[in-house]
Design an enzyme around this catalytic site. Structure first.
Site, PDB file in Angstrom:
ATOM      1  N   SER A 210       0.836  -1.199   0.000  1.00  0.00           N
ATOM      2  CA  SER A 210       0.000   0.000   0.000  1.00  0.00           C
ATOM      3  C   SER A 210       0.873   1.252   0.000  1.00  0.00           C
ATOM      4  O   SER A 210       1.644   1.461  -0.942  1.00  0.00           O
ATOM      5  CB  SER A 210      -0.941  -0.061   1.210  1.00  0.00           C
ATOM      6  N   ASP A 436      -9.326  -4.717  -5.325  1.00  0.00           N
ATOM      7  CA  ASP A 436      -8.804  -3.958  -4.193  1.00  0.00           C
ATOM      8  C   ASP A 436      -9.526  -2.614  -4.119  1.00  0.00           C
ATOM      9  O   ASP A 436      -9.489  -1.837  -5.065  1.00  0.00           O
ATOM     10  CB  ASP A 436      -7.300  -3.741  -4.376  1.00  0.00           C
ATOM     11  N   HIS A 464      -7.653  -5.778   0.149  1.00  0.00           N
ATOM     12  CA  HIS A 464      -6.517  -4.879  -0.019  1.00  0.00           C
ATOM     13  C   HIS A 464      -5.200  -5.639   0.016  1.00  0.00           C
ATOM     14  O   HIS A 464      -4.900  -6.319   0.996  1.00  0.00           O
ATOM     15  CB  HIS A 464      -6.560  -3.822   1.087  1.00  0.00           C
TER      16      HIS A 464
END
Length: 500
Positions: A210, A436, A464
Site C-alpha cells: 500500500s 482492491d 486490499h
C-alpha cells in the site's frame, strides 16, 4: 464473545501501530556531513524475542544543522542462518503503519521461506509510532473528531466540519513546530537509503504494501542504482488527481457490491435481496445514524461517521473482515452497534479505556497533507459531493467532503509527491489485486508506467493487497522473486481460487 472477534483483532494489529510514545523535539546532531549519517553502525540490542536499534537521520536533508530524527528499528533474524540471503526491509502501509510491528508479524508478514532466509528489518518512519511520533489532538479531541459528521448536510454541520479541518491542521503544527514540515515521504525514502548503508547493504531489498509502494517508488527514482529486490504490493499511483479519486471511489463501490453479493449467499446475512435493495439498506442505515446515533457502551454514540468507517474498513479483507462485518451489521440492524464501533475503534487505535494506543491517525493526516498539500475550498465542496455521488451513493459524499481535509496545510513550502520517473537498475515487481478497494488495480499499471524496469503481477482476488492473503500462486511467485530474483511474465494473472 462471537466467533470472528479474536481473528479480527489479530488481523487489525497488522494494519496499525502499537506504540504509546509521545512526541519530542528533534535531537541535535554531532554529524557534520551527510557522509557521517551514512557511516553509522547500528547497535542492535535484544528486545524480547527480537532485536532493536536506533538510526539517526537528518531532520532536514537540505540543512543538517536543524537536528535529527531518531528512527526506531527492529530485526527479526532469519530462522535458518546457514541459508540466509540478506536483509529484507518491510513496510505495511499507512501512512501511519508501524514497520516494527509488521516485521514482527510472523507468517502474516512473510512466508516460512522468506522468514527462513532473510532478516526482516522493520522501521517506523519518521513521525510514526516509535520514531518521534507527530501528535495533534488529545484523546478526547480525537473522539470528538472521529464522531463528527463527515458528510454534513446542514449549515451548522458544515461549519463544524470546516472548523475541525482547521483545528486538526493547527494542532499538528503547534504540537510539532520543528518537525511537521519534514515528515513527508520523500524524506522517508532518503531515510531508507541511510538505513541501507547502516545495514551494510549495497542494495536495498524492499517489501512494501500500500503506502509502502509509494515509498518504494520514490526510492527507485532517488536511488535507482541501489534498488535490490523490490516488491510493491497494492500499488499507489504517486500522481494523485481528480481522476484518481474517481478510480478509487469506483473501486470502493465495486468492493461494496461484491461484499453485498457474497453476503446474500450466506445464511447469516442481515441484508435482503435483491442486490439493489440490500445496497439501499446500507445507505438507509447510514442515513439513519446521521439522524439518530446508536448508543453503545461507555456512554458513547455510534455516529454516522463511525458506521461509515466500519463499513469502509470492513471491505479490506474478504476472508477475515467480511464475516465480521456481516455479524456487526446483523447486530446493528437489531439495535446493537458495539461491533461496528469496535471495528471503527480498532482501525483508529482506540483502546477500551478511551486512550489511543498509537499516533496512526495523526500520522495519516500529517504525512498525506505534507505529501499532497492541496484541497478544495469550502465553496467548491458541494459540487464535488454531487459529482462523486453520481458514481457512488454510499461513498460519494464521504469522498467529496474529504477533498478539503488538507486545506490547512496549503501554501507552505513543502516537497510534494508527484508522478515519478524511475529507472532502477534491478527489476521491480508490482502486484495488484483486481477488486482492491483502497489501491485499485489500475494504479498498479499506472505505477508500472512510471517505473521503467518493472513487471506487473495480478491477483483476481478481493480485498486490499495480495501477498500472504491466501493465494498460493501469489505467494510462490513473490517468494521466488525475493529468493532468486526470478520474475513472472509481465501481466501474469493468479486466479482468485487456490487460497491456502
Amino acid at each position: 464473545m462471537r466467533k470472528h472477534l479474536s481473528v479480527l483483532i489479530v488481523l487489525l494489529l497488522v494494519f496499525t501501530a502499537c506504540s504509546s510514545e509521545t512526541a519530542s523535539k528533534p535531537a541535535k546532531s554531532e554529524f557534520s556531513s551527510l557522509n557521517d549519517f551514512y557511516a553509522q553502525e547500528l547497535d542492535w540490542k535484544k528486545c524480547g524475542r527480537f532485536q532493536c536499534a536506533q538510526l539517526l537521520v537528518p531532520l532536514n536533508y537540505s540543512n543538517l544543522n536543524e537536528g535529527v530524527f531518531q528512527i526506531a528499528l527492529t530485526k527479526v533474524a532469519a530462522t535458518k542462518s546457514d541459508s540466509r540471503i540478506g536483509n529484507l526491509v518491510v513496510n505495511p502501509g499507512g501512512p501511519g503503519g508501524s514497520g516494527i510491528d509488521y516485521a514482527q508479524g510472523g507468517l502474516r508478514t512473510a512466508s516460512n521461506e522468506i522468514l527462513n532466509r532473510f532478516d526482516l528489518i522493520g522501521f517506523d518512519p519518521r513521525g510514526v509510532g516509535r520514531s518521534e511520533p507527530v501528535q495533534c489532538l488529545t484523546d478526547s479531541e480525537t473522539d470528538e473528531f472521529l464522531a463528527a459528521d463527515e458528510t454534513p448536510d446542514t449549515a451548522a454541520e458544515i461549519t463544524q466540519r470546516n472548523n475541525w479541518v482547521d483545528r486538526f491542521a493547527i494542532a499538528c503544527k503547534e504540537q510539532n513546530p520543528t518537525t511537521w514540515m519534514h515528515v513527508g515521504s520523500w524524506n522517508v525514502a532518503r531515510d531508507m537509503d541511510v538505513l541501507r548503508a547502516a545495514l551494510g547493504d549495497e542494495k536495498l531489498n524492499w517489501l512494501g504494501k500500500s503506502y509502502g509502494t509509494l515509498l518504494g517508488a520514490l526510492y527507485a527514482e532517488l536511488f535507482p542504482d541501489r534498488v535490490g529486490r523490490f516488491v510493491l504490493d497494492g500499488a499507489v499511483d504517486p500522481e494523485f488527481n481528480d481522476e484518481q479519486v474517481i478510480t478509487q471511489i469506483t473501486a470502493f463501490e465495486i468492493a461494496l457490491n461484491r461484499f453485498i453479493a457474497d453476503c446474500l449467499t450466506r445464511r447469516d446475512c442481515p441484508l435482503k435481496a435483491p442486490q439493489a435493495n440490500a445496497y439501499q439498506q446500507l445507505v438507509n442505515f447510514i442515513d439513519n445514524l446521521d439522524q439518530q446515533p446508536m448508543p453503545v457502551s461507555d456512554n458513547r454514540l455510534l455516529t454516522q461517521s463511525h458506521g461509515q468507517t466500519a463499513i469502509l474498513i470492513g471491505l479490506y479483507d474478504d476472508a477475515e473482515f467480511w464475516p465480521f462485518l456481516r455479524e456487526a451489521l446483523d447486530m446493528a440492524f437489531n439495535g446493537d452497534g458495539e461491533y461496528l464501533m469496535l471495528l471503527s475503534d480498532l482501525i483508529s487505535g482506540r483502546d477500551s479505556d478511551g486512550t489511543y494506543l498509537d499516533n496512526s491517525l495523526a500520522a495519516l493526516y500529517a504525512v498525506n497533507c505534507v505529501d499532497y498539500a492541496q484541497a478544495l475550498a469550502p465553496d467548491q465542496l458541494q459540487a464535488e459531493v454531487a459529482r462523486l455521488s453520481e458514481i457512488s451513493e454510499f461513498f460519494g459524499p464521504l469522498f467529496g467532503w474529504g477533498s478539503s481535509a488538507c486545506l490547512g496545510w496549503m501554501n507552505q513550502e513543502l516537497e510534494l509527491v508527484r508522478k515519478v520517473a524511475a529507472n532502477p537498475a534491478q527489476p521491480v515487481l508490482i502486484v495488484g489485486t483486481k477488486y482492491d478497494p483502497a489501491t485499485p488495480i489500475q494504479w498498479a499499471f499506472a505505477l508500472a508506467n512510471q517505473i521503467s524496469n518493472s513487471t506487473v503481477l495480478q491477483w483476481q482476488g478481493d480485498g486490499h493487497t495480495a501477498y500472504r492473503r491466501g493465494s498460493k500462486c501469489v505467494d510462490e511467485i513473490i517468494d521466488q522473486y525475493l529468493v532468486s530474483g526470478k520474475l513472472p511474465t509481465n501481466g501474469t494473472i493468479c486466479a482468485a481460487a487456490g487460497r491456502n
